[in-house]
Design an enzyme around this catalytic site. Structure first.
Site, PDB file in Angstrom:
ATOM      1  N   SER A 298       5.743   3.707  26.402  1.00 26.10           N
ATOM      2  CA  SER A 298       4.550   4.447  26.031  1.00 26.10           C
ATOM      3  C   SER A 298       3.378   4.116  26.960  1.00 26.10           C
ATOM      4  CB  SER A 298       4.208   4.179  24.569  1.00 26.10           C
ATOM      5  OG  SER A 298       3.522   5.271  24.011  1.00 26.10           O
TER       6      SER A 298
ATOM      7  N   LYS B 172     -16.129  15.262   7.897  1.00 20.40           N
ATOM      8  CA  LYS B 172     -16.467  13.878   8.197  1.00 20.40           C
ATOM      9  C   LYS B 172     -15.434  12.902   7.645  1.00 20.40           C
ATOM     10  CE  LYS B 172     -19.006  10.700   9.973  1.00 20.40           C
ATOM     11  NZ  LYS B 172     -19.041  10.555  11.432  1.00 20.40           N
TER      12      LYS B 172
END
Length: 315
Positions: free
Chosen positions: A143, A195
């Protein structure tokens, strides 16, 4: 004899106190001069050490520069872009560096940190075209760690190394079912309807989920482009190459994810042709680790923990 009775004792006491004060002063001066000589001695030893180190690095001895990338790649770890880039700058700047070995043993980490290192390697290679840089993968170079390795001129692996995992992940949990069973009500107020995106204590919102997926897909494409740019025509692309799967070192060579087999010593000896290795890695001291962990523990909050749990990672 005349005089105040007991004057003899007072005179003796005064003489004794004066002698004691003189002895104390002499002792303090002895201690002071011993400390001065100790400091001078340590300065000489330190100067000799740094002189020898500088002589080894810049006094005519060609060498292979070694830089380690170990553990999670993040801004708070030893394998941070700040540490790796500082080591790269120093290694490339050394006139006696014949080549650089990036010794990787990492499962990945932050795509931002990996991207910074990747781009800096590419920049430094352009600035120093005569200094090759090779990545050597140990147990694992997956990765984000492979993201960094893709910037190298060549990648060497062990046949049993774990290589690949070219994908992006964002992890989180959902506790709404458990909260229903326990009779717990979630109360949250926001200014901005998104949010609280990713809040594990609220039901999953399909629109927000799609937004997150688009972000992950975009970062994934950035990762894929970096690998393709770094590896070029050497890649033998397969349908699952960029799916997040990982392979052994032996398989990775066949797929073009790596170029051959070797470890740091063999690459220094047989590829760079300079078996003398100088370690440029910036290692975190014990005090730094303690301070960082203490600061992290003191600064953590429930909101911060949720954000950290939802952080995007390459692993």
């Amino acid at each position: 004899m005349g005089g105040t009775p007991g004057w003899e004792q007072e005179v003796l006491r005064t003489i004794a106190l004066a002698a004691i004060r003189e002895q104390r002063a002499a002792r303090r001066w002895r201690i002071f001069f011993r400390l001065v000589w100790l400091i001078i001695f340590l300065a000489i030893v330190a100067g000799a050490y740094f002189f020898l180190a500088a002589d080894k690095s810049a006094g005519g001895e060609r060498h292979t520069a070694l830089i380690s990338v170990r553990g999670e790649i993040s801004a708070k770890s030893e394998a941070s872009s700040e540490n790796i880039d500082a080591a790269l700058e120093a290694a490339f700047a050394d006139p006696n560096t014949a080549g650089i070995v990036l010794q990787i043993n990492s499962p990945g980490g932050s795509p931002v940190e990996a991207g910074i290192v990747y781009r800096n390697i590419r920049r430094l290679r352009q600035a120093h075209p005569k200094v090759p840089l090779y990545a050597v993968i140990g147990d694992v170079g997956a990765s984000g760690a492979y993201y960094i390795a893709a910037a190298a001129d060549r990648i060497y692996v062990d046949p049993a190394s774990i290589v690949g995992s070219i994908g992006v992940i964002m992890e989180n949990f959902g506790f709404t079912g458990l909260m229903d069973k326990l009779g717990v009500e979630r109360r949250v107020q926001t200014a901005g309807e998104n949010k609280a995106i990713g809040d594990p204590f609220s039901p999953e919102n399909p629109v927000q989920k799609q937004h997150i997926q688009q972000m992950l897909d975009q970062i994934h494409q950035q990762f894929i482009k970096a690998v393709k740019d770094g590896r070029g025509a050497r890649l033998h692309e397969t349908p699952d190459m960029f799916s997040g799967l990982f392979w052994t070192g032996e398989q990775s060579v066949r797929m073009g994810l790596a170029d051959g087999f070797g470890d740091a010593d063999s690459v220094a000896r047989d590829v760079v042709k300079q078996k003398d290795v100088v370690d440029f890695s910036i290692k975190e001291s014990l005090s730094d680790r303690v301070a960082r962990r203490f600061g992290t523990a003191m600064g953590a909050s429930a909101f911060g923990a949720v954000l950290d749990g939802a952080a995007t990672r390459l692993r």
